[in-house]
Design a protein around this motif. Structure first.
Motif, PDB file in Angstrom:
ATOM      1  N   ARG A 182      -0.028  -2.188   7.529  1.00  0.00           N
ATOM      2  CA  ARG A 182      -0.106  -2.051   6.071  1.00  0.00           C
ATOM      3  C   ARG A 182      -0.321  -3.429   5.470  1.00  0.00           C
ATOM      4  O   ARG A 182      -0.086  -4.452   6.116  1.00  0.00           O
ATOM      5  N   LEU A 183      -0.739  -3.451   4.227  1.00  0.00           N
ATOM      6  CA  LEU A 183      -0.801  -4.698   3.472  1.00  0.00           C
ATOM      7  C   LEU A 183       0.502  -4.824   2.705  1.00  0.00           C
ATOM      8  O   LEU A 183       0.878  -3.921   1.938  1.00  0.00           O
ATOM      9  N   GLY A 184       1.194  -5.920   2.930  1.00  0.00           N
ATOM     10  CA  GLY A 184       2.502  -6.124   2.323  1.00  0.00           C
ATOM     11  C   GLY A 184       2.481  -6.078   0.803  1.00  0.00           C
ATOM     12  O   GLY A 184       3.478  -5.719   0.175  1.00  0.00           O
ATOM     13  N   CYS A 185       1.340  -6.401   0.198  1.00  0.00           N
ATOM     14  CA  CYS A 185       1.239  -6.371  -1.267  1.00  0.00           C
ATOM     15  C   CYS A 185       1.317  -4.955  -1.818  1.00  0.00           C
ATOM     16  O   CYS A 185       1.588  -4.757  -3.007  1.00  0.00           O
TER      17      CYS A 185
ATOM     18  N   THR B 281      -4.471 -10.949   3.703  1.00  0.00           N
ATOM     19  CA  THR B 281      -3.671 -12.005   4.326  1.00  0.00           C
ATOM     20  C   THR B 281      -2.167 -11.713   4.275  1.00  0.00           C
ATOM     21  O   THR B 281      -1.357 -12.587   4.565  1.00  0.00           O
ATOM     22  N   CYS B 282      -1.828 -10.494   3.939  1.00  0.00           N
ATOM     23  CA  CYS B 282      -0.424 -10.070   3.924  1.00  0.00           C
ATOM     24  C   CYS B 282      -0.206  -8.893   4.880  1.00  0.00           C
ATOM     25  O   CYS B 282       0.748  -8.131   4.740  1.00  0.00           O
ATOM     26  N   HIS B 283      -1.082  -8.785   5.867  1.00  0.00           N
ATOM     27  CA  HIS B 283      -1.005  -7.704   6.853  1.00  0.00           C
ATOM     28  C   HIS B 283       0.324  -7.764   7.605  1.00  0.00           C
ATOM     29  O   HIS B 283       0.732  -8.820   8.072  1.00  0.00           O
ATOM     30  N   VAL B 284       0.988  -6.620   7.701  1.00  0.00           N
ATOM     31  CA  VAL B 284       2.228  -6.492   8.473  1.00  0.00           C
ATOM     32  C   VAL B 284       2.188  -5.187   9.254  1.00  0.00           C
ATOM     33  O   VAL B 284       1.395  -4.292   8.963  1.00  0.00           O
TER      34      VAL B 284
ATOM     35  N   MET C  52       5.043  -8.498   0.451  1.00  0.00           N
ATOM     36  CA  MET C  52       4.264  -9.740   0.451  1.00  0.00           C
ATOM     37  C   MET C  52       4.901 -10.786  -0.444  1.00  0.00           C
ATOM     38  O   MET C  52       5.105 -11.927  -0.037  1.00  0.00           O
ATOM     39  N   LYS C  53       5.242 -10.429  -1.655  1.00  0.00           N
ATOM     40  CA  LYS C  53       5.800 -11.396  -2.604  1.00  0.00           C
ATOM     41  C   LYS C  53       7.139 -11.931  -2.109  1.00  0.00           C
ATOM     42  O   LYS C  53       7.421 -13.126  -2.222  1.00  0.00           O
TER      43      LYS C  53
END
Length: 104
Positions: free
Chosen positions: A83-86, A48-51, A25-26
């Motif tokens: 997954r969540l990118g974070c 909001t970082c869903h990938v 995410m970052k």
């Protein structure tokens, strides 16, 4: 530095050098990759970082914990490789990883 390939919904791929220890995410937010907002800054409150992690890379990360899994339940286009990118910290072993940015 590991390179993360972000596949965008329109077919474009954005390769980004992401320092080891930084999240997917970052890396996206720092390089203006569209579709990954990271609204909560990686605090596991927004999704909001869903990938979608490319199948060949899914086992390179620990499975989602309960908190991440609960947030994933609210995303559009949920898939087994969502997954969540974070929560995905990049290491040297992730050089060349591919993640798909979902539509909207």
């Amino acid at each position: 530095m590991p390179k993360v390939h972000y596949n965008l919904p329109g077919g474009e791929t954005r390769p980004v050098d992401v320092p080891s220890g930084e999240s997917v995410m970052k890396g996206a937010v720092n390089h203006g990759v569209p579709g990954i907002v990271g609204e909560c800054g990686g605090q596991l409150t927004c999704a909001t970082c869903h990938v979608h992690v490319a199948e060949e890379w899914t086992d390179t990360f620990a499975p989602a914990d309960e908190e991440e899994a609960d947030l994933l339940d609210i995303v559009d286009d949920l898939r087994p490789n969502s997954r969540l990118g974070c929560q995905l910290l990049v290491t040297a072993d992730h050089d060349g990883i591919v993640v798909d940015v979902p539509n909207g």
